[in-house]
Design a protein around this motif. Structure first.
Motif, PDB file in Angstrom:
ATOM      1  N   ASP A   1       3.453   7.971   0.767  1.00 34.33           N
ATOM      2  CA  ASP A   1       3.603   8.850  -0.394  1.00 34.33           C
ATOM      3  C   ASP A   1       2.224   9.292  -0.888  1.00 34.33           C
ATOM      4  O   ASP A   1       1.473   9.869  -0.131  1.00 34.33           O
ATOM      5  N   ASP A   2       1.897   8.998  -2.154  1.00 37.10           N
ATOM      6  CA  ASP A   2       0.608   9.407  -2.728  1.00 37.10           C
ATOM      7  C   ASP A   2      -0.490   8.377  -2.488  1.00 37.10           C
ATOM      8  O   ASP A   2      -1.596   8.523  -2.997  1.00 37.10           O
ATOM      9  N   TRP A   3      -0.187   7.337  -1.765  1.00 39.29           N
ATOM     10  CA  TRP A   3      -1.128   6.237  -1.556  1.00 39.29           C
ATOM     11  C   TRP A   3      -1.594   6.194  -0.107  1.00 39.29           C
ATOM     12  O   TRP A   3      -0.907   6.669   0.783  1.00 39.29           O
ATOM     13  N   VAL A   4      -2.717   5.552   0.103  1.00 32.43           N
ATOM     14  CA  VAL A   4      -3.179   5.220   1.443  1.00 32.43           C
ATOM     15  C   VAL A   4      -3.185   3.699   1.539  1.00 32.43           C
ATOM     16  O   VAL A   4      -3.837   3.031   0.729  1.00 32.43           O
ATOM     17  N   GLU A   5      -2.407   3.178   2.464  1.00 33.76           N
ATOM     18  CA  GLU A   5      -2.390   1.739   2.712  1.00 33.76           C
ATOM     19  C   GLU A   5      -3.568   1.401   3.629  1.00 33.76           C
ATOM     20  O   GLU A   5      -3.724   1.996   4.688  1.00 33.76           O
ATOM     21  N   ILE A   6      -4.397   0.456   3.186  1.00 35.27           N
ATOM     22  CA  ILE A   6      -5.554   0.024   3.962  1.00 35.27           C
ATOM     23  C   ILE A   6      -5.265  -1.387   4.445  1.00 35.27           C
ATOM     24  O   ILE A   6      -5.198  -2.319   3.650  1.00 35.27           O
ATOM     25  N   THR A   7      -5.056  -1.522   5.741  1.00 36.84           N
ATOM     26  CA  THR A   7      -4.839  -2.844   6.330  1.00 36.84           C
ATOM     27  C   THR A   7      -6.187  -3.343   6.819  1.00 36.84           C
ATOM     28  O   THR A   7      -6.818  -2.722   7.671  1.00 36.84           O
ATOM     29  N   THR A   8      -6.627  -4.451   6.239  1.00 35.42           N
ATOM     30  CA  THR A   8      -7.937  -5.007   6.569  1.00 35.42           C
ATOM     31  C   THR A   8      -7.789  -6.064   7.664  1.00 35.42           C
ATOM     32  O   THR A   8      -6.685  -6.573   7.893  1.00 35.42           O
ATOM     33  N   PRO A   9      -8.885  -6.444   8.295  1.00 35.40           N
ATOM     34  CA  PRO A   9      -8.802  -7.507   9.304  1.00 35.40           C
ATOM     35  C   PRO A   9      -8.842  -8.911   8.699  1.00 35.40           C
ATOM     36  O   PRO A   9      -8.799  -9.899   9.428  1.00 35.40           O
ATOM     37  N   TYR A  10      -8.880  -8.999   7.378  1.00 34.98           N
ATOM     38  CA  TYR A  10      -8.945 -10.301   6.729  1.00 34.98           C
ATOM     39  C   TYR A  10      -7.534 -10.856   6.555  1.00 34.98           C
ATOM     40  O   TYR A  10      -6.592 -10.109   6.304  1.00 34.98           O
ATOM     41  N   LEU A  11      -7.419 -12.176   6.672  1.00 45.10           N
ATOM     42  CA  LEU A  11      -6.105 -12.814   6.643  1.00 45.10           C
ATOM     43  C   LEU A  11      -5.872 -13.543   5.331  1.00 45.10           C
ATOM     44  O   LEU A  11      -6.768 -14.188   4.792  1.00 45.10           O
ATOM     45  N   ASP A  12      -4.630 -13.473   4.846  1.00 38.22           N
ATOM     46  CA  ASP A  12      -4.260 -14.218   3.645  1.00 38.22           C
ATOM     47  C   ASP A  12      -3.826 -15.636   4.029  1.00 38.22           C
ATOM     48  O   ASP A  12      -3.965 -16.046   5.188  1.00 38.22           O
ATOM     49  N   ARG A  13      -3.274 -16.355   3.080  1.00 35.42           N
ATOM     50  CA  ARG A  13      -2.917 -17.759   3.329  1.00 35.42           C
ATOM     51  C   ARG A  13      -1.758 -17.924   4.309  1.00 35.42           C
ATOM     52  O   ARG A  13      -1.502 -19.025   4.782  1.00 35.42           O
ATOM     53  N   HIS A  14      -1.077 -16.837   4.638  1.00 40.35           N
ATOM     54  CA  HIS A  14       0.019 -16.880   5.614  1.00 40.35           C
ATOM     55  C   HIS A  14      -0.421 -16.340   6.979  1.00 40.35           C
ATOM     56  O   HIS A  14       0.413 -16.114   7.854  1.00 40.35           O
ATOM     57  N   ASN A  15      -1.698 -16.075   7.130  1.00 45.41           N
ATOM     58  CA  ASN A  15      -2.262 -15.457   8.336  1.00 45.41           C
ATOM     59  C   ASN A  15      -1.757 -14.033   8.545  1.00 45.41           C
ATOM     60  O   ASN A  15      -1.670 -13.550   9.671  1.00 45.41           O
ATOM     61  N   ASP A  16      -1.414 -13.359   7.453  1.00 49.19           N
ATOM     62  CA  ASP A  16      -1.054 -11.939   7.497  1.00 49.19           C
ATOM     63  C   ASP A  16      -2.286 -11.136   7.106  1.00 49.19           C
ATOM     64  O   ASP A  16      -3.102 -11.583   6.293  1.00 49.19           O
ATOM     65  N   TYR A  17      -2.403  -9.934   7.655  1.00 49.51           N
ATOM     66  CA  TYR A  17      -3.524  -9.077   7.290  1.00 49.51           C
ATOM     67  C   TYR A  17      -3.408  -8.668   5.829  1.00 49.51           C
ATOM     68  O   TYR A  17      -2.321  -8.336   5.352  1.00 49.51           O
ATOM     69  N   ILE A  18      -4.514  -8.695   5.126  1.00 49.55           N
ATOM     70  CA  ILE A  18      -4.524  -8.276   3.723  1.00 49.55           C
ATOM     71  C   ILE A  18      -4.444  -6.759   3.675  1.00 49.55           C
ATOM     72  O   ILE A  18      -5.187  -6.058   4.364  1.00 49.55           O
ATOM     73  N   GLN A  19      -3.538  -6.273   2.836  1.00 51.04           N
ATOM     74  CA  GLN A  19      -3.359  -4.841   2.659  1.00 51.04           C
ATOM     75  C   GLN A  19      -3.632  -4.481   1.212  1.00 51.04           C
ATOM     76  O   GLN A  19      -3.191  -5.177   0.289  1.00 51.04           O
ATOM     77  N   ILE A  20      -4.356  -3.389   1.032  1.00 55.66           N
ATOM     78  CA  ILE A  20      -4.579  -2.851  -0.300  1.00 55.66           C
ATOM     79  C   ILE A  20      -4.182  -1.384  -0.268  1.00 55.66           C
ATOM     80  O   ILE A  20      -3.965  -0.805   0.807  1.00 55.66           O
ATOM     81  N   TYR A  21      -4.076  -0.806  -1.447  1.00 57.07           N
ATOM     82  CA  TYR A  21      -3.610   0.569  -1.553  1.00 57.07           C
ATOM     83  C   TYR A  21      -4.609   1.362  -2.390  1.00 57.07           C
ATOM     84  O   TYR A  21      -5.169   0.847  -3.358  1.00 57.07           O
ATOM     85  N   ALA A  22      -4.813   2.619  -1.993  1.00 55.35           N
ATOM     86  CA  ALA A  22      -5.789   3.472  -2.658  1.00 55.35           C
ATOM     87  C   ALA A  22      -5.187   4.846  -2.918  1.00 55.35           C
ATOM     88  O   ALA A  22      -4.379   5.346  -2.129  1.00 55.35           O
ATOM     89  N   ARG A  23      -5.600   5.446  -4.042  1.00 51.16           N
ATOM     90  CA  ARG A  23      -5.256   6.842  -4.321  1.00 51.16           C
ATOM     91  C   ARG A  23      -6.285   7.393  -5.291  1.00 51.16           C
ATOM     92  O   ARG A  23      -6.946   6.646  -6.031  1.00 51.16           O
ATOM     93  N   TRP A  24      -6.425   8.716  -5.264  1.00 55.07           N
ATOM     94  CA  TRP A  24      -7.330   9.368  -6.199  1.00 55.07           C
ATOM     95  C   TRP A  24      -6.750   9.258  -7.597  1.00 55.07           C
ATOM     96  O   TRP A  24      -5.550   9.437  -7.801  1.00 55.07           O
ATOM     97  N   ASP A  25      -7.611   8.950  -8.575  1.00 55.87           N
ATOM     98  CA  ASP A  25      -7.157   8.735  -9.950  1.00 55.87           C
ATOM     99  C   ASP A  25      -8.323   9.010 -10.896  1.00 55.87           C
ATOM    100  O   ASP A  25      -9.352   8.337 -10.819  1.00 55.87           O
ATOM    101  N   ASP A  26      -8.167   9.989 -11.774  1.00 57.12           N
ATOM    102  CA  ASP A  26      -9.191  10.316 -12.777  1.00 57.12           C
ATOM    103  C   ASP A  26     -10.581  10.505 -12.171  1.00 57.12           C
ATOM    104  O   ASP A  26     -11.568   9.960 -12.660  1.00 57.12           O
ATOM    105  N   GLY A  27     -10.675  11.264 -11.109  1.00 55.32           N
ATOM    106  CA  GLY A  27     -11.959  11.558 -10.494  1.00 55.32           C
ATOM    107  C   GLY A  27     -12.535  10.438  -9.651  1.00 55.32           C
ATOM    108  O   GLY A  27     -13.637  10.538  -9.139  1.00 55.32           O
ATOM    109  N   GLY A  28     -11.813   9.350  -9.517  1.00 55.01           N
ATOM    110  CA  GLY A  28     -12.262   8.231  -8.698  1.00 55.01           C
ATOM    111  C   GLY A  28     -11.115   7.744  -7.844  1.00 55.01           C
ATOM    112  O   GLY A  28     -10.125   8.447  -7.641  1.00 55.01           O
TER     113      GLY A  28
END
Length: 182
Positions: free
Chosen positions: A72-99
């Motif tokens: 949708d309006d977000w970009v999912e960023i899958t990183t190579p870092y693993l969480d406590r379940h050995n799953d890749y950490i995912q964060i989400y980004a979108r443009w917001d107020d000029g940043g």
């Protein structure tokens, strides 16, 4: 090339080591003796160059292992870092107020709650906020978030990922404490 020129360039002192290491016969002359300081300086230059190439390889690995996907309006960023379940950490980004708004979309705290970790006591809330503040990120509802500019995006993304890794480690202390109201 003369021995004098090689010596002036700091190369004569290591020529014998290089030749010996590569299987060449070498017989040192009077100008081929390196001082301890020359050898130490040469080793430091080589070590910095070697480590720099490892850092460069890490950058390539990080770039190759980071995956972007539009949702949708977000970009999912899958990183190579693993969480406590050995799953890749995912964060989400979108443009917001000029940043750029970066968020974990509530994953970190939801995962802790699903694992039986309650964060409702004042002491636990204080530890959570102290951890988040240490990385310069905020809590918005259940989401860990941070605002970034194009100039500080890399640092702010790193801060968010570090916070997502640190919060479960801090929360793991709750399981070790004997008082249920800590």
């Amino acid at each position: 090339m003369t021995n004098q020129w090689l010596h002036g360039q700091g190369l004569i002192s290591i020529r014998g080591q290089w030749m010996k290491a590569h299987g060449y016969a070498w017989h040192p002359g009077p100008d081929d003796v390196a001082s301890d300081e020359e050898l130490a300086a040469h080793r430091a230059r080589i070590m910095i160059a070697d480590i720099q190439s490892l850092v460069d390889a890490y950058h390539v690995w990080l770039k190759d292992k980071t995956v972007l996907e539009r949702i949708d309006d977000w970009v999912e960023i899958t990183t190579p870092y693993l969480d406590r379940h050995n799953d890749y950490i995912q964060i989400y980004a979108r443009w917001d107020d000029g940043g750029v708004l970066l968020t974990d979309d509530g994953y970190t705290l939801e995962d802790l709650r699903d694992g039986g970790c309650k964060l409702d006591s004042p002491k636990r809330q204080a530890l959570l906020m102290q951890t988040l503040n240490g990385f310069g990120v905020q809590l918005s509802g259940d989401r860990i978030e941070v605002h970034a500019t194009p100039e500080n995006f890399a640092l702010r993304k790193h801060d968010l990922v570090q916070a997502m890794l640190a919060v479960p480690m801090v929360a793991s202390m709750f399981y070790d404490l004997t008082s249920p109201q800590v």
